[in-house]
Scaffold this motif. Structure first.
Motif, PDB file in Angstrom:
ATOM      1  N   TRP A 206     -43.500 -13.814  15.819  1.00 17.81           N
ATOM      2  CA  TRP A 206     -41.999 -13.293  17.146  1.00 17.81           C
ATOM      3  C   TRP A 206     -42.499 -14.473  18.173  1.00 17.81           C
ATOM      4  N   LEU A 207     -41.161 -14.392  19.229  1.00 16.91           N
ATOM      5  CA  LEU A 207     -41.258 -14.563  19.846  1.00 16.91           C
ATOM      6  C   LEU A 207     -40.969 -14.197  21.402  1.00 16.91           C
ATOM      7  N   THR A 208     -41.526 -14.728  22.002  1.00 13.56           N
ATOM      8  CA  THR A 208     -42.025 -13.731  23.918  1.00 13.56           C
ATOM      9  C   THR A 208     -41.776 -14.928  24.794  1.00 13.56           C
ATOM     10  N   LEU A 209     -41.280 -13.428  25.420  1.00 12.73           N
ATOM     11  CA  LEU A 209     -39.415 -14.746  26.519  1.00 12.73           C
ATOM     12  C   LEU A 209     -39.421 -13.490  27.858  1.00 12.73           C
ATOM     13  N   PRO A 210     -39.616 -15.026  29.115  1.00 15.45           N
ATOM     14  CA  PRO A 210     -39.545 -13.869  30.101  1.00 15.45           C
ATOM     15  C   PRO A 210     -38.319 -13.300  30.191  1.00 15.45           C
ATOM     16  N   VAL A 211     -38.245 -12.478  30.863  1.00 11.57           N
ATOM     17  CA  VAL A 211     -36.675 -11.333  31.351  1.00 11.57           C
ATOM     18  C   VAL A 211     -36.968 -10.523  32.696  1.00 11.57           C
ATOM     19  N   ALA A 212     -35.490 -10.325  32.851  1.00 15.10           N
ATOM     20  CA  ALA A 212     -35.393  -9.545  33.972  1.00 15.10           C
ATOM     21  C   ALA A 212     -34.701  -8.140  33.618  1.00 15.10           C
ATOM     22  N   PRO A 213     -34.168  -7.157  34.511  1.00 13.26           N
ATOM     23  CA  PRO A 213     -34.108  -5.824  34.139  1.00 13.26           C
ATOM     24  C   PRO A 213     -32.026  -6.382  33.138  1.00 13.26           C
ATOM     25  N   SER A 214     -31.543  -7.523  34.164  1.00 16.56           N
ATOM     26  CA  SER A 214     -30.483  -7.982  33.469  1.00 16.56           C
ATOM     27  C   SER A 214     -30.584  -8.562  32.225  1.00 16.56           C
ATOM     28  N   GLY A 215     -32.129  -8.703  31.331  1.00 17.98           N
ATOM     29  CA  GLY A 215     -31.819  -9.654  30.394  1.00 17.98           C
ATOM     30  C   GLY A 215     -32.285 -10.890  30.265  1.00 17.98           C
ATOM     31  N   LEU A 216     -32.578 -11.785  29.291  1.00 19.42           N
ATOM     32  CA  LEU A 216     -33.116 -12.442  28.586  1.00 19.42           C
ATOM     33  C   LEU A 216     -32.126 -14.072  29.598  1.00 19.42           C
ATOM     34  N   ASP A 243     -43.021  -9.069  36.575  1.00 15.18           N
ATOM     35  CA  ASP A 243     -42.922  -9.909  37.792  1.00 15.18           C
ATOM     36  C   ASP A 243     -41.297 -10.288  37.564  1.00 15.18           C
ATOM     37  N   TYR A 244     -40.720  -9.311  38.424  1.00 20.32           N
ATOM     38  CA  TYR A 244     -39.443  -9.538  38.403  1.00 20.32           C
ATOM     39  C   TYR A 244     -39.156  -9.869  39.677  1.00 20.32           C
ATOM     40  N   GLY A 245     -39.384  -9.899  40.671  1.00 13.28           N
ATOM     41  CA  GLY A 245     -39.245 -10.159  41.668  1.00 13.28           C
ATOM     42  C   GLY A 245     -37.555  -9.536  42.812  1.00 13.28           C
ATOM     43  N   SER A 246     -36.891 -10.835  43.000  1.00 13.74           N
ATOM     44  CA  SER A 246     -35.756 -10.218  43.536  1.00 13.74           C
ATOM     45  C   SER A 246     -34.562  -9.583  42.876  1.00 13.74           C
ATOM     46  N   SER A 247     -34.874  -9.948  41.089  1.00 14.96           N
ATOM     47  CA  SER A 247     -33.574  -9.524  40.222  1.00 14.96           C
ATOM     48  C   SER A 247     -34.172  -7.738  39.812  1.00 14.96           C
ATOM     49  N   ARG A 248     -34.903  -7.260  39.996  1.00 18.41           N
ATOM     50  CA  ARG A 248     -35.485  -5.568  40.294  1.00 18.41           C
ATOM     51  C   ARG A 248     -35.072  -5.142  42.166  1.00 18.41           C
ATOM     52  N   THR A 249     -33.612  -4.147  41.498  1.00 22.17           N
ATOM     53  CA  THR A 249     -33.293  -2.988  42.606  1.00 22.17           C
ATOM     54  C   THR A 249     -34.498  -2.578  43.044  1.00 22.17           C
ATOM     55  N   ASP A 250     -33.864  -2.931  44.848  1.00 21.31           N
ATOM     56  CA  ASP A 250     -35.347  -1.982  45.501  1.00 21.31           C
ATOM     57  C   ASP A 250     -34.867  -0.278  45.133  1.00 21.31           C
ATOM     58  N   SER A 258     -37.721  -2.135  34.084  1.00 22.43           N
ATOM     59  CA  SER A 258     -39.098  -2.617  32.299  1.00 22.43           C
ATOM     60  C   SER A 258     -37.911  -1.760  31.171  1.00 22.43           C
ATOM     61  N   ILE A 259     -37.623  -0.475  31.814  1.00 26.87           N
ATOM     62  CA  ILE A 259     -36.580   0.233  30.552  1.00 26.87           C
ATOM     63  C   ILE A 259     -35.054  -0.462  30.795  1.00 26.87           C
ATOM     64  N   GLN A 260     -34.748  -0.892  31.832  1.00 21.71           N
ATOM     65  CA  GLN A 260     -33.524  -1.564  32.202  1.00 21.71           C
ATOM     66  C   GLN A 260     -33.698  -2.799  31.200  1.00 21.71           C
ATOM     67  N   ALA A 261     -34.544  -3.687  30.973  1.00 13.51           N
ATOM     68  CA  ALA A 261     -34.843  -4.845  30.810  1.00 13.51           C
ATOM     69  C   ALA A 261     -34.821  -4.786  28.971  1.00 13.51           C
ATOM     70  N   ASN A 436     -24.455 -11.073  28.672  1.00 13.51           N
ATOM     71  CA  ASN A 436     -24.432 -10.826  30.179  1.00 13.51           C
ATOM     72  C   ASN A 436     -23.859  -9.989  30.407  1.00 13.51           C
ATOM     73  N   GLU A 437     -23.845  -9.054  31.678  1.00 13.45           N
ATOM     74  CA  GLU A 437     -23.183  -8.024  31.851  1.00 13.45           C
ATOM     75  C   GLU A 437     -22.074  -8.496  32.433  1.00 13.45           C
ATOM     76  N   TRP A 438     -22.052  -9.245  33.545  1.00 18.06           N
ATOM     77  CA  TRP A 438     -21.238 -10.056  34.348  1.00 18.06           C
ATOM     78  C   TRP A 438     -19.233 -10.021  32.987  1.00 18.06           C
ATOM     79  N   GLU A 439     -19.862 -10.738  32.044  1.00 26.66           N
ATOM     80  CA  GLU A 439     -19.239 -10.740  31.119  1.00 26.66           C
ATOM     81  C   GLU A 439     -17.748  -9.740  30.331  1.00 26.66           C
ATOM     82  N   THR A 440     -18.372  -9.023  30.659  1.00 21.60           N
ATOM     83  CA  THR A 440     -17.440  -7.821  30.206  1.00 21.60           C
ATOM     84  C   THR A 440     -17.206  -6.884  31.443  1.00 21.60           C
TER      85      THR A 440
END
Length: 527
Positions: A206-216, A243-250, A258-261, A436-440
């Motif tokens: 298993w590879l454990t990685l940090p994530v944001a709501p927008s993904g890896l 630990d999403y910080g500013s990546s989490r929508t207010d 976390s579901i979005q992630a 990434n979502e911005w690519e589509t």
């Protein structure tokens, strides 16, 4: 994982699946071609797909070197009997020497922490362990150990001593951004996995990685690609939903973020596996996703993953049948004592919230009835994919066509899913695998639902309102008929067809009259 804790060459073999792991064959009916030939597009879908005997499992992380020592060998409930021991890292004076948190070699941990005896006790009670390499604060073995053969030996010494079938690579911070280390790590793990499997032993990775709501992150997707390119058969990618910080929508709860992630990671893994030449169905991709929330107070002061978040997140994870669930950490799964004053300061030994008698391990572990060893023998293979066509008779919107242009807000159907255009687009596949979502230009809204048909607008008799004419200028409030359907102008326009209102309701200048209003007009005309 947490900044407040002491967190953590052979040729590639073609991915395969062992027949002993098969449990279910899912049959997905193919939609026949319409007699009129009126279909557009197709969807790759699993037809008679063989599915592994997938049983999602739960195991909470335990910080082995944190004080006070956590008695993982005496679990309070069944949900806590399987653990992920963290973190094996490189020794300060020998980068190829595995240690527990730089504080203890494997032999020293046996004496100073009585670790081997405690593991034997856990085994007597039916518990299973996974060992995690890396973490946030120290060097993962591959970061400084530059000889791949020595690196293989280092990993193997841990696997052999603790007789484990599942390992966890927690790659964060400098360990993650060091791409040369990533290549060494992938080569060494591939070699170790091939050796183990050739000897008839299981080794799930298993590879454990940090994530944001927008993904890896970009470094995260690179780490996955390095593993796949090296031929590593990943059991999955476990994302640190914390630990999403500013990546989490207010306004979004920690559960929602976390579901979005997870959803974003699912999309990214589909693209990464596809690029590696392994096509996996959406259901198979979900089995390759794990989640690890940080319970209670996160390192970011405004982020608290509460009991309600745990219940909501667990429900989503079970619905999707993700591969595993974890938490950081079992050491922290209790309310803080009255002498711990500053609850905003993350503690190694309590969650920072009032849990009462409830434990996160029970909430997040609910329904995860599998065991790590039970899935360690699973081997990945591409799913069998068959062609299926979109049927306009069962599609609520027009089916995407490569030659058509679509305005912002336009909804279409493609591969039995509804998409909406984020901006003007033409010729770009709605389900093109992107990292990434911005690519589509397309946003996935959801699947076409059973029984759906094209929406039919109510009509009025000819002459009720003028017929729409392109050259005519229309003011706000003007009404026209278009193919018998009544429309009202939302603002001044010229040459804007009411036809666009069905697929672009927000951006089109015309809106169809409500069904109730059309009914009232018809009643009036009949009188």
């Amino acid at each position: 994982m947490s900044a407040a804790t002491s967190a953590a060459s052979t040729q590639p073999v073609a991915p395969r699946r062992r027949l002993s792991a098969l449990r279910v064959v899912l049959s997905v009916a193919l939609v026949g071609l319409l007699a009129s030939g009126g279909f557009v597009g197709w969807q790759w879908w699993s037809a008679a797909q063989a599915v592994e005997d997938h049983e999602p499992w739960f195991a909470g992380y335990v910080d082995v070197t944190a004080t006070p020592t956590f008695a993982f060998e005496a679990p309070a409930s069944d949900a806590g009997r399987d653990v992920v021991l963290s973190f094996i890292v490189a020794a300060k004076d020998d980068a190829c020497e595995p240690t527990w948190g730089t504080g203890y070699t494997l032999e020293e941990a046996s004496h100073a922490l009585d670790l081997d005896r405690r593991l034997a006790r856990l085994d007597q009670l039916g518990g299973q362990i996974t060992v995690s390499f890396g973490g946030l604060l120290n060097d993962e073995l591959a970061t400084g150990c530059t000889n791949v053969n020595d690196l293989v030996d280092a990993y193997a010494s841990v696997v052999d001593r603790y007789e484990i079938t599942t390992i966890d690579l927690d790659i964060e911070a400098g360990n993650l951004t060091n791409t040369s280390a990533g290549e060494r790590r992938a080569e060494a793990i591939h070699t170790l996995q091939v050796e183990r499997r050739s000897a008839g032993d299981d080794l799930a990775v298993w590879l454990t990685l940090p994530v944001a709501p927008s993904g890896l992150t970009e470094y995260g997707t690179t780490a996955v690609s390095q593993m796949l390119d090296a031929g590593v058969d990943l059991a999955g990618v476990n994302v640190m939903t914390m630990d999403y910080g500013s990546s989490r929508t207010d306004g979004d709860s920690m559960a929602m973020a976390s579901i979005q992630a997870l959803q974003s990671t699912h999309r990214q893994l589909g693209a990464l596996y596809s690029r590696a030449g392994i096509e996996l169905s959406p259901a198979s991709l979900w089995t390759k996703i794990g989640a690890t929330p940080m319970i209670g107070q996160n390192d970011v002061p405004g982020e608290v993953f509460g009991l309600a978040d745990a219940e909501e997140f667990n429900a989503f994870a079970l619905e999707q049948r993700i591969g595993r669930m974890s938490l950081w950490s079992l050491n922290r799964d209790q309310s803080c004592g009255s002498n711990y004053v500053d609850l905003k300061r993350v503690s190694d030994s309590c969650s920072g919230i009032d849990q009462g008698d409830v434990r996160f391990v029970d909430l997040l572990g609910e329904g995860f009835d599998g065991r790590p060893d039970g899935s360690a023998g699973a081997v990945t293979t591409a799913d069998t994919l068959e062609e299926i066509v979109d049927d306009p008779a069962t599609s609520p919107y027009a089916i995407w066509a490569p030659e058509a242009s679509y305005l912002e807000g336009t909804k279409i159907v493609w591969h039995r899913s509804v998409y909406q255009a984020k901006w003007w687009t033409r010729g770009e596949l709605p389900d093109n695998p992107v990292l990434n979502e911005w690519e589509t230009p397309w946003t996935l809204i959801g699947p076409v639902l059973p029984g759906e048909t094209p929406f039919e607008m109510p009509t009025l008799p000819k002459g009720t309102y003028p017929e729409w004419e392109g050259p005519t200028i229309y003011e706000k409030g003007d009404r026209v008929l278009f193919d018998g359907v009544p429309f009202e102008s939302k603002w001044w326009n010229e040459g804007e067809s009411p036809e666009a209102a069905s697929s672009n309701p927000d951006g089109a200048p015309w809106a169809p009259l409500a069904e109730s209003e059309v009914g009232a007009i018809l009643d009036a005309l009949e009188q």
